[in-house]
Design a protein around this motif. Structure first.
Motif, PDB file in Angstrom:
ATOM      1  N   PRO A 152       0.815  -1.224   0.000  1.00 38.86           N
ATOM      2  CA  PRO A 152       0.000   0.000   0.000  1.00 38.86           C
ATOM      3  C   PRO A 152       0.843   1.265   0.000  1.00 38.86           C
ATOM      4  N   LEU A 153       0.263   2.353  -0.488  1.00 39.41           N
ATOM      5  CA  LEU A 153       0.912   3.662  -0.392  1.00 39.41           C
ATOM      6  C   LEU A 153      -0.151   4.758  -0.474  1.00 39.41           C
ATOM      7  N   TYR A 154      -0.262   5.526   0.612  1.00 37.48           N
ATOM      8  CA  TYR A 154      -1.184   6.659   0.688  1.00 37.48           C
ATOM      9  C   TYR A 154      -0.418   7.956   0.441  1.00 37.48           C
ATOM     10  N   TYR A 155      -1.127   8.950  -0.072  1.00 41.78           N
ATOM     11  CA  TYR A 155      -0.522  10.266  -0.255  1.00 41.78           C
ATOM     12  C   TYR A 155      -1.628  11.312  -0.223  1.00 41.78           C
ATOM     13  N   GLY A 156      -1.231  12.571  -0.045  1.00 39.21           N
ATOM     14  CA  GLY A 156      -2.239  13.631  -0.051  1.00 39.21           C
ATOM     15  C   GLY A 156      -1.666  14.952   0.416  1.00 39.21           C
ATOM     16  N   GLN A 157      -2.547  15.891   0.696  1.00 37.08           N
ATOM     17  CA  GLN A 157      -2.124  17.210   1.141  1.00 37.08           C
ATOM     18  C   GLN A 157      -2.814  17.559   2.439  1.00 37.08           C
ATOM     19  N   TRP A 158      -2.059  18.249   3.302  1.00 43.95           N
ATOM     20  CA  TRP A 158      -2.619  18.659   4.589  1.00 43.95           C
ATOM     21  C   TRP A 158      -1.782  19.801   5.147  1.00 43.95           C
ATOM     22  N   ALA A 159      -2.428  20.918   5.387  1.00 46.84           N
ATOM     23  CA  ALA A 159      -1.833  22.054   6.114  1.00 46.84           C
ATOM     24  C   ALA A 159      -0.475  22.467   5.561  1.00 46.84           C
ATOM     25  N   GLY A 160      -0.408  22.680   4.253  1.00 48.03           N
ATOM     26  CA  GLY A 160       0.829  23.127   3.645  1.00 48.03           C
ATOM     27  C   GLY A 160       1.855  22.038   3.422  1.00 48.03           C
ATOM     28  N   MET A 161       1.453  20.782   3.530  1.00 47.84           N
ATOM     29  CA  MET A 161       2.360  19.656   3.332  1.00 47.84           C
ATOM     30  C   MET A 161       1.809  18.725   2.258  1.00 47.84           C
ATOM     31  N   PHE A 162       2.718  18.102   1.505  1.00 49.58           N
ATOM     32  CA  PHE A 162       2.365  16.949   0.675  1.00 49.58           C
ATOM     33  C   PHE A 162       2.941  15.743   1.406  1.00 49.58           C
ATOM     34  N   ILE A 163       2.094  14.786   1.766  1.00 51.22           N
ATOM     35  CA  ILE A 163       2.491  13.707   2.663  1.00 51.22           C
ATOM     36  C   ILE A 163       2.286  12.353   2.009  1.00 51.22           C
ATOM     37  N   PHE A 164       3.048  11.374   2.463  1.00 45.62           N
ATOM     38  CA  PHE A 164       2.855  10.002   1.988  1.00 45.62           C
ATOM     39  C   PHE A 164       3.226   9.038   3.104  1.00 45.62           C
ATOM     40  N   ALA A 165       2.667   7.824   3.061  1.00 45.57           N
ATOM     41  CA  ALA A 165       2.976   6.804   4.068  1.00 45.57           C
ATOM     42  C   ALA A 165       2.382   5.468   3.649  1.00 45.57           C
ATOM     43  N   SER A 166       2.929   4.404   4.240  1.00 44.53           N
ATOM     44  CA  SER A 166       2.431   3.054   3.978  1.00 44.53           C
ATOM     45  C   SER A 166       1.037   2.845   4.551  1.00 44.53           C
ATOM     46  N   GLU A 167       0.741   3.506   5.663  1.00 44.58           N
ATOM     47  CA  GLU A 167      -0.565   3.369   6.302  1.00 44.58           C
ATOM     48  C   GLU A 167      -1.039   4.730   6.779  1.00 44.58           C
ATOM     49  N   LEU A 168      -2.352   4.865   6.910  1.00 48.18           N
ATOM     50  CA  LEU A 168      -2.938   6.132   7.337  1.00 48.18           C
ATOM     51  C   LEU A 168      -2.501   6.517   8.749  1.00 48.18           C
ATOM     52  N   LYS A 169      -2.218   5.529   9.603  1.00 52.48           N
ATOM     53  CA  LYS A 169      -1.894   5.861  10.994  1.00 52.48           C
ATOM     54  C   LYS A 169      -0.681   6.776  11.094  1.00 52.48           C
ATOM     55  N   ALA A 170       0.196   6.747  10.097  1.00 54.67           N
ATOM     56  CA  ALA A 170       1.356   7.643  10.128  1.00 54.67           C
ATOM     57  C   ALA A 170       0.931   9.102  10.041  1.00 54.67           C
ATOM     58  N   PHE A 171      -0.156   9.379   9.310  1.00 54.45           N
ATOM     59  CA  PHE A 171      -0.605  10.766   9.169  1.00 54.45           C
ATOM     60  C   PHE A 171      -1.160  11.318  10.477  1.00 54.45           C
ATOM     61  N   HIS A 172      -1.650  10.452  11.345  1.00 54.62           N
ATOM     62  CA  HIS A 172      -2.204  10.919  12.616  1.00 54.62           C
ATOM     63  C   HIS A 172      -1.123  11.434  13.555  1.00 54.62           C
ATOM     64  N   ALA A 173       0.140  11.207  13.210  1.00 55.31           N
ATOM     65  CA  ALA A 173       1.234  11.779  13.992  1.00 55.31           C
ATOM     66  C   ALA A 173       1.493  13.239  13.641  1.00 55.31           C
ATOM     67  N   ILE A 174       0.874  13.730  12.568  1.00 61.02           N
ATOM     68  CA  ILE A 174       1.018  15.128  12.169  1.00 61.02           C
ATOM     69  C   ILE A 174       0.091  15.973  13.031  1.00 61.02           C
ATOM     70  N   PRO A 175       0.583  17.014  13.669  1.00 56.67           N
ATOM     71  CA  PRO A 175      -0.262  17.824  14.566  1.00 56.67           C
ATOM     72  C   PRO A 175      -1.532  18.308  13.885  1.00 56.67           C
ATOM     73  N   GLY A 176      -2.658  18.044  14.539  1.00 52.50           N
ATOM     74  CA  GLY A 176      -3.942  18.546  14.056  1.00 52.50           C
ATOM     75  C   GLY A 176      -4.536  17.786  12.894  1.00 52.50           C
ATOM     76  N   ILE A 205      -6.870  12.880   0.733  1.00 52.60           N
ATOM     77  CA  ILE A 205      -5.898  11.814   0.944  1.00 52.60           C
ATOM     78  C   ILE A 205      -6.260  10.688  -0.017  1.00 52.60           C
ATOM     79  N   ARG A 206      -5.283  10.184  -0.749  1.00 48.76           N
ATOM     80  CA  ARG A 206      -5.550   9.194  -1.786  1.00 48.76           C
ATOM     81  C   ARG A 206      -4.648   7.975  -1.616  1.00 48.76           C
ATOM     82  N   LYS A 207      -5.035   6.903  -2.277  1.00 44.83           N
ATOM     83  CA  LYS A 207      -4.164   5.738  -2.412  1.00 44.83           C
ATOM     84  C   LYS A 207      -3.586   5.743  -3.823  1.00 44.83           C
ATOM     85  N   LEU A 208      -2.308   5.482  -3.923  1.00 43.20           N
ATOM     86  CA  LEU A 208      -1.731   5.257  -5.237  1.00 43.20           C
ATOM     87  C   LEU A 208      -2.297   3.952  -5.775  1.00 43.20           C
TER      88      LEU A 208
END
Length: 638
Positions: A152-176, A205-208
């Motif tokens: 798996p590979l997720y990606y997307g945009q949030w609060a001035g960032m372009f982010i990616f991770a193997s799982e969504l739980k990694a994004f929850h470490a981003i403040p707010g 937030i999308r999946k590749l």
């Protein structure tokens, strides 16, 4: 197998220390990579790449990531395995100016990219993977995913960032981090029991998608709109190619050759390797071929249940005994099976409602106690027409007078007809018949045969659980465009390979295995086997009423037909009974504690089907499990 995460961050972002954010993202993925952790930051350029490592090939520090290329131009974080990386090294050997630093496939991939470019390197790769590559020279971020969507590979945009991770739980470490739920994705979830790519449960937030490469130039802005998406491989090409011209026996010979090549390469690791064994056609064939090329007993694993209707362990044990594997099985009580349920939302971190996630998680945990890598038989049903719905769709197309039949079946599928059927003194079979008639009537309501199969696969009756306009117009949004299939069986199996396989089967196995730091490999999904399978005429796959004929023929050279020739059981648990018993109070709390202010689901419909299920009028476990897994996810992540 590993976990990757990272970001491009704009100067306008005020989320805090980028290094701390990156550490938080990778820490959330510790189960995917418990053996090592690495980070690479370019604070001036606003780039961060993070990695969690499960050491499988080259256990030394030479395999540490993020890994920088020889020239310093590229930085790579990689999740997966390149099974032919030694061949790639041999091809590269003459062009390298310095010796290899280690023996990892990550280093092989990085050197291939530096020599041939991303597309040239990926085209040479045989494997499963998701990776992120930073090109420091051109300031470009590149994301890529394997052909069939194993990783798996997720990606997307949030609060001035372009982010990616193997799982969504990694994004929850981003403040707010708290994007709104994507209502269109939620509708697809209720159709398919999982959120299909390119969607995620969150907006923006999308999946590749499988076989896709994303390119984002930092200077053009860190938004989804600026991300360029390209496919480097397509199943459509195999469907459009000239069909296999040999005899059925030739097809069996070629399939065995391809499988042996795939299995040999996937058994290579610097850690213990085993296999899942259910006793069915697919896993038995994989294990038989593994044992045939191994100089020691293959480690095999299965689980069984106290309920006889759900227990395949005895079949697996007989196959293991015949093949001479070192077999281990676990008989799971209902209490042990129920104990994993509170962790489901955390393991999948996105609504996921295939209840076979429970036995899959238990099997993964059993296997990880003994080995680090396990091969599975997934993919056989999609490639070789193993699902009953595929045969049903083909049979429907041969029926005369579909319009009249549809009218009759719609009448039988009405509430009044269902009530009559339920009142007949024939036990549960009447409910099963009524349900089949309902599904068939909904299927026949579509004029186009391909739309009929989509309805059969996605079952539109679940749409009524979602509190919106039912979104029928979105039915094609997460399913393949028109396939150039030769016949309905070919279309149906290709459709399932492009939808159900990556969205449900592979996501289920990946999350369950990675939750216990187990790497899984799928020999049947070597892209050369996939391409070969879809060049075969459907008459080679279903012969004399027997599905998966080529696989059966390969297996018959190792295992007597009597050991594996039995009705397909699936990998399931008695969710319907549990919801009337030990799970009832838990389910009622999740279903109704927040229903008064629910903005997503239809409370009236949910209460109605819950009452009918508890009264035994109907088995609504499929509907209710979808609602429960969404509610559990809400409770965990909202």
């Amino acid at each position: 197998m590993c976990g990757i995460a990272g970001f491009l961050i704009s100067s306008r972002s005020d989320l805090g220390d980028p290094a701390e954010i990156l550490r938080g993202m990778t820490s959330a993925l510790v189960a995917r990579g418990p053996d090592d952790e690495g980070h690479w930051l370019d604070l001036e350029g606003g780039v961060g790449l993070g990695h969690r490592r499960l050491s499988v090939v080259d256990l030394s520090p030479a395999g540490h990531q993020p890994m920088i290329s020889r020239s310093g131009r590229y930085v790579l974080v990689f999740n997966g395995e390149i099974y032919n990386h030694q061949e790639i090294r041999e091809e590269l050997q003459g062009s390298l100016s310095a010796p290899w630093r280690g023996t990892s496939d990550t280093e092989s991939l990085l050197a291939a990219i530096e020599t041939w470019g991303v597309q040239g390197a990926i085209q040479r790769c045989v494997g499963m993977f998701a990776f992120a590559l930073w090109d420091a020279s051109d300031r470009v971020l590149i994301l890529a995913r394997d052909r069939m969507g194993e990783k798996p590979l997720y990606y997307g945009q949030w609060a001035g960032m372009f982010i990616f991770a193997s799982e969504l739980k990694a994004f929850h470490a981003i403040p707010g981090f708290a994007p709104p739920i994507d209502r269109e994705a939620l509708w697809h979830y209720f159709c398919q029991k999982a959120v299909p790519a390119p969607f995620s449960i969150y907006e923006n937030i999308r999946k590749l998608e499988p076989a896709q490469v994303l390119t984002l130039k930092a200077e053009e802005g860190l938004s989804l709109a600026n991300a360029k998406l390209e496919s480097y491989w397509s199943l459509h090409d195999s469907l459009a190619a000239a069909p296999f011209s040999g005899t059925p026996e030739d097809a069996v010979f070629e399939l065995k050759r391809l499988m042996l090549e795939s299995i040999r390469s996937q058994m290579v690791a610097d850690v213990p390797v085993g296999a899942f064994l259910s006793g069915g056609i697919d896993s038995s064939t994989v294990v038989a071929l593994m044992q045939s090329v191994s100089d020691r007993k293959v480690r095999t694993f299965s689980i069984g249940f106290e309920e006889a209707a759900f227990n395949e362990a005895a079949h697996a044990a007989m196959v293991a005994n015949h093949l001479g594997t070192q077999h281990q099985e676990l008989t799971v009580t209902s209490g042990e099976a129920l104990s994993i349920i509170p962790r489901l939302a955390e393991i999948w971190d996105e609504p996921f409602a295939d209840s076979s996630q429970i036995p899959t998680g238990l099997l993964a945990a059993l296997t990880r106690n003994e080995v680090t890598v396990a091969l599975s038989g997934d993919g056989g049903d999609e490639l070789f027409c193993g699902y009953k719905r595929q045969l049903t769709a083909s049979a429907i197309e041969r029926l005369p007078g579909k319009t009249l039949l549809s009218t009759v079946l719609l009448a039988f599928g009405s509430p009044a007809a269902q009530l009559v059927l339920r009142s007949l003194p024939l036990g549960r079979s009447t409910k099963d018949m009524a349900n089949r008639l309902r599904i068939l009537s909904e299927t026949l309501a579509f004029d186009n045969p391909f739309q009929r199969y989509k309805a059969l696969a996605f079952q539109p009756g679940h749409w009524t659980l979602v509190l919106n306009d039912r979104c029928e117009g979105n039915a094609n949004a997460a399913s393949p465009s028109a396939l150039s299939a030769r016949d309905m069986l070919t279309f149906a199996s290709a459709f399932d390979a492009l939808t159900y396989l990556p969205t449900d089967v592979l996501a289920k196995v990946d999350r369950a295995a990675m939750a216990v730091s187990l790497e899984t490999r799928v020999p049947l999904l070597d892209h050369r086997i996939v391409e070969f399978a879809f060049k075969l005429p459907s008459s080679y796959k279903v012969r004399n009423g027997r599905t998966k004929w080529p696989l059966r023929q390969v297996l018959e050279g190792f295992v007597p037909t009597a050991l594996v020739d039995r009705p397909k059981m699936g990998f399931s648990v008695p969710i319907g009974e549990w919801l009337r018993g030990p799970l009832r109070s838990w389910a009622e709390d999740l279903l109704f504690s927040r229903s008064a202010d629910d903005e997503f689901l239809n409370d009236r419909v949910i209460r109605s089907i819950w009452r009918d299920h508890q009264a035994g009028h109907w088995n609504y476990e499929e509907h209710l499990w979808r609602v429960l897994m969404f509610r559990m996810w809400q409770s965990r992540y909202e």
